[in-house]
Motif scaffolding. Structure first.
Motif, PDB file in Angstrom:
ATOM      1  N   GLY A  28     -73.059 -52.641 -25.182  1.00 24.17           N
ATOM      2  CA  GLY A  28     -71.790 -53.575 -25.209  1.00 24.17           C
ATOM      3  C   GLY A  28     -70.706 -52.898 -24.677  1.00 24.17           C
ATOM      4  N   TYR A  29     -69.474 -53.476 -24.508  1.00 24.89           N
ATOM      5  CA  TYR A  29     -68.305 -52.807 -23.921  1.00 24.89           C
ATOM      6  C   TYR A  29     -67.672 -51.792 -24.567  1.00 24.89           C
ATOM      7  CZ  TYR A  29     -67.785 -57.018 -20.310  1.00 24.89           C
ATOM      8  OH  TYR A  29     -67.947 -57.744 -19.570  1.00 24.89           O
ATOM      9  N   PRO A  30     -67.353 -50.732 -23.908  1.00 25.03           N
ATOM     10  CA  PRO A  30     -66.753 -49.521 -24.723  1.00 25.03           C
ATOM     11  C   PRO A  30     -65.416 -50.191 -25.179  1.00 25.03           C
ATOM     12  CG  PRO A  30     -67.675 -48.902 -22.585  1.00 25.03           C
ATOM     13  CD  PRO A  30     -67.739 -50.291 -22.520  1.00 25.03           C
ATOM     14  N   THR A  31     -64.853 -49.399 -25.811  1.00 27.44           N
ATOM     15  CA  THR A  31     -63.500 -49.540 -26.604  1.00 27.44           C
ATOM     16  C   THR A  31     -62.511 -48.349 -26.304  1.00 27.44           C
ATOM     17  OG1 THR A  31     -63.938 -48.589 -29.045  1.00 27.44           O
ATOM     18  CG2 THR A  31     -64.609 -50.940 -28.615  1.00 27.44           C
ATOM     19  N   ILE A  32     -62.992 -47.425 -25.765  1.00 25.44           N
ATOM     20  CA  ILE A  32     -62.203 -46.427 -25.618  1.00 25.44           C
ATOM     21  C   ILE A  32     -61.003 -46.375 -24.458  1.00 25.44           C
ATOM     22  CG2 ILE A  32     -63.758 -44.633 -26.543  1.00 25.44           C
ATOM     23  CD1 ILE A  32     -64.614 -44.200 -23.715  1.00 25.44           C
ATOM     24  N   GLN A  33     -59.975 -45.933 -24.413  1.00 28.56           N
ATOM     25  CA  GLN A  33     -58.873 -46.203 -23.403  1.00 28.56           C
ATOM     26  C   GLN A  33     -59.256 -45.828 -22.021  1.00 28.56           C
ATOM     27  OE1 GLN A  33     -54.978 -44.787 -24.243  1.00 28.56           O
ATOM     28  NE2 GLN A  33     -54.467 -43.812 -22.582  1.00 28.56           N
ATOM     29  N   GLU A  34     -60.068 -44.820 -21.834  1.00 28.95           N
ATOM     30  CA  GLU A  34     -60.465 -44.509 -20.324  1.00 28.95           C
ATOM     31  C   GLU A  34     -61.047 -45.325 -19.765  1.00 28.95           C
ATOM     32  OE1 GLU A  34     -60.715 -42.609 -23.213  1.00 28.95           O
ATOM     33  OE2 GLU A  34     -59.595 -40.659 -22.784  1.00 28.95           O
ATOM     34  N   PHE A  35     -61.868 -46.203 -20.426  1.00 26.59           N
ATOM     35  CA  PHE A  35     -62.614 -47.416 -19.778  1.00 26.59           C
ATOM     36  C   PHE A  35     -61.955 -48.458 -19.360  1.00 26.59           C
ATOM     37  CE2 PHE A  35     -65.692 -51.049 -19.472  1.00 26.59           C
ATOM     38  CZ  PHE A  35     -66.609 -50.658 -18.848  1.00 26.59           C
ATOM     39  N   TRP A  36     -60.480 -48.704 -19.886  1.00 30.65           N
ATOM     40  CA  TRP A  36     -59.900 -49.816 -19.611  1.00 30.65           C
ATOM     41  C   TRP A  36     -58.577 -49.524 -18.908  1.00 30.65           C
ATOM     42  CZ3 TRP A  36     -62.729 -53.656 -19.489  1.00 30.65           C
ATOM     43  CH2 TRP A  36     -63.779 -53.958 -20.641  1.00 30.65           C
ATOM     44  N   ILE A  37     -58.035 -48.309 -18.848  1.00 33.53           N
ATOM     45  CA  ILE A  37     -56.711 -48.007 -18.729  1.00 33.53           C
ATOM     46  C   ILE A  37     -56.550 -47.162 -17.556  1.00 33.53           C
ATOM     47  CG2 ILE A  37     -54.284 -47.333 -19.177  1.00 33.53           C
ATOM     48  CD1 ILE A  37     -55.028 -50.009 -20.528  1.00 33.53           C
ATOM     49  N   ASN A  38     -56.165 -47.827 -16.441  1.00 37.16           N
ATOM     50  CA  ASN A  38     -56.002 -47.013 -15.131  1.00 37.16           C
ATOM     51  C   ASN A  38     -54.833 -47.653 -14.236  1.00 37.16           C
ATOM     52  OD1 ASN A  38     -57.367 -49.055 -13.283  1.00 37.16           O
ATOM     53  ND2 ASN A  38     -59.059 -48.187 -14.381  1.00 37.16           N
ATOM     54  N   GLU A  39     -54.559 -47.228 -13.263  1.00 36.21           N
ATOM     55  CA  GLU A  39     -53.317 -47.884 -12.298  1.00 36.21           C
ATOM     56  C   GLU A  39     -53.825 -49.002 -11.637  1.00 36.21           C
ATOM     57  OE1 GLU A  39     -52.062 -45.159  -9.176  1.00 36.21           O
ATOM     58  OE2 GLU A  39     -51.212 -43.835 -10.657  1.00 36.21           O
ATOM     59  N   ALA A  40     -54.868 -49.343 -11.372  1.00 31.03           N
ATOM     60  CA  ALA A  40     -55.499 -50.534 -10.791  1.00 31.03           C
ATOM     61  C   ALA A  40     -55.543 -51.709 -11.809  1.00 31.03           C
ATOM     62  CB  ALA A  40     -56.607 -50.417 -10.155  1.00 31.03           C
TER      63      ALA A  40
END
Length: 547
Positions: free
Chosen positions: A495-507
């Motif tokens: 399933g989709y991860p819930t941690i920040q590193e997976f979702w938040i980046n500059e792009a």
């Protein structure tokens, strides 16, 4: 279906679960003793347990208090008026599992049904007329892009139109749209917000994927509705049993291909169906057994061995997707029903069937528990209860819940408290959530804005804040797809991860800014805010990316 077996199916899990393990009084959170004001507690609860605050909900929490609201959410009953609204907007959500499978089958079943229809009517066959690989690739891309065209509108597939209409086959692509659309609609508008949060959590925990467009996608709507949603605040073992039996999971993790090995003792000499597919041969398939341990119950560090995986796979041999779920010939349907009658130990129940002739009836041992020989379906239910109430399962589930609601790195003390009540209540999810919110550790100020919003969280929180009316969900669903979160389409079983590193980046932030500007400018087709938007800087700020 055998009446005794039917009764056992309906009552077995309740039999294993104590009836009086949980009673709910008023939730009592310790936020004041932890130094929080009422206003701060309201915002914190809205961030953690809803998909975003609304003016109306914020005012209600200020009036009744967070303790009363949390109690309401933990004991919420179905909102009939809302369900009627959702059904009017997404009518496929009211169809049964069998209606969905027979009206909106995936590509392979559709092509087989069309070919059978053409042969029966003396018309030309599909052989040489359709490029399956090209069509498969096109449909897979279009499903993720929320393209609602019919199969027969794909390149070089126009010959499918007449037979599909003649057979009453609906638009599979529209089913995929309504599946994703109803999730967005519910997250934005549902009054039982904690339930929607938990449905999101548990679907990821028991993930299946619509990218399996041939054999899984058709059943995903029923899977979430029937095997997950009814149990998100109840005992964990009931959801575990429901997902284990559902055709979406049985097919996704290949348990429908798992059979007793050649020469093993079985419970019947009358199989419900002959082995017709080259993959459907004697021998176990370990895929579901492994994920059942690693992802669904004990966790990767839960203390099991490879031998346990094998033994579980043996216990679950014969657990299959019913051949009567999809369109088949009357002759083959008659054979299946007659074989069920002759077998006595086998049975068909909606989309599930237990094939006693494919079940390994020899003795097994799982995590030190011995299962005697000559047991059938009940053996699998006993296994589910064993795994659901294992101490490692309590630890694993509690940690995942805390990571979803609180922080990527939640307090070990908080997790231990949740795991303790999970064990004492035989896995009652509502009681575990209540323990979390009543723990002082939950109210540590470091957990404010500690979770990154996924693209879905970001979109829904904007819509809720601005009272958006969703006339057509296509635009936001397409944006979610292009920004890494096509709904129900994460292929791995994690399933989709819930941690920040997976979702938040500059792009990702750049794309969120573009989305916020499009909504602010009124350039999102099908979406109508009902109140003025806040300054664009609010939605593009780092704070709005967190919950």
């Amino acid at each position: 279906m055998n009446n005794t077996i039917a009764l056992n199916q309906e009552t077995m899990i309740d039999h294993y679960t104590s009836k009086n393990t949980v009673s709910f009084g008023l939730v009592r959170t310790p936020y004041r003793s932890m130094g929080w004001t009422d206003a701060e507690a309201v915002e914190y609860v809205l961030e953690k347990f809803t998909f975003g605050g609304t003016d109306e909900l914020r005012e209600r929490l200020k009036k009744i208090g967070v303790d009363v609201w949390l109690t309401e959410q933990l004991t919420a009953k179905t909102d009939v008026d809302f369900e009627k609204r959702a059904l009017r907007k997404f009518p496929t959500t009211g169809l049964s599992l069998k209606q969905l499978a027979r009206t909106y089958p995936g590509l392979i079943v559709t092509l087989k049904s069309v070919a059978q229809h053409l042969r029966a009517t003396g018309k030309k066959t599909l052989r040489g007329q359709i490029s399956f690989n090209d069509m498969f690739g096109t449909i897979l891309r279009n499903v993720q892009k929320v393209d609602r065209r019919w199969f027969y509108q794909m390149p070089n597939a126009s010959m499918l139109e007449a037979p599909m209409k003649s057979m009453g086959l609906g638009n599979f692509m529209e089913l995929m749209y309504e599946l994703a659309g109803q999730k967005l609609f519910r997250a934005v508008h549902a009054p039982n917000q904690l339930e929607e949060r938990l449905v999101d959590f548990w679907f990821n925990h028991f993930n299946v994927s619509i990218t399996r467009i041939n054999d899984v996608a058709t059943n995903v709507l029923s899977y979430e509705r029937d095997a997950i949603r009814p149990f998100v605040l109840k005992h964990f073992n009931r959801m575990l049993a429901a997902t284990a039996r559902h055709p979406a999971m049985l097919t996704y993790l290949d348990n429908t291909l798992s059979n007793a090995k050649k020469g093993a003792a079985v419970l019947s000499n009358v199989p419900l169906m002959p082995f017709r597919h080259k993959k459907q041969q004697p021998g176990i398939n370990e895929n579901y057994a492994r994920e059942l341990l690693e992802l669904h119950t004990l966790g990767v560090d839960g203390g099991y061995q490879q031998r346990d995986v094998i033994e579980i796979a043996r216990i679950l041999t014969g657990w299959k997707t019913s051949p009567l779920l999809y369109p088949i010939s009357k002759k083959l349907e008659g054979i299946v029903l007659e074989n069920e009658r002759k077998s006595k130990k086998s049975f068909i129940d909606n989309g599930f069937y237990f094939d006693a002739a494919r079940h390994d009836a020899e003795a097994k041992t799982v995590l030190g528990r011995h299962y005697n020989e000559k047991k059938g379906y009940e053996e699998g239910q006993q296994l589910i209860q064993q795994l659901a109430t294992h101490s490692s399962t309590a630890d694993h589930i509690s940690k995942k819940l805390a990571m979803y609601f609180v922080s990527d790195t939640p307090s070990f003390v908080l997790i231990a408290k949740m795991a303790d009540i999970f064990g004492k209540t035989e896995g009652h999810i509502g009681a575990t959530i209540r323990t979390m919110v009543e723990a002082p550790e939950f109210w540590n100020p470091i957990y404010r804005k500690a979770k990154a919003k996924s693209p879905f969280d970001f979109v829904v929180s904007m819509f809720r804040e601005n009272g958006a009316i969703i006339e057509d969900a296509s635009a936001p669903l397409k944006w979610l797809s292009s920004n890494g979160q096509p709904l129900y389409a994460f292929q791995p079983p994690t399933g989709y991860p819930t941690i920040q590193e997976f979702w938040i980046n500059e792009a990702a932030i750049a794309q969120r800014i573009k989305f916020a500007y499009a909504l602010s400018a009124g350039n999102m087709e099908g979406i109508s805010p009902t109140r003025p938007l806040a300054p664009i800087q609010r939605y593009t700020s780092p704070q709005f990316q967190k919950r």
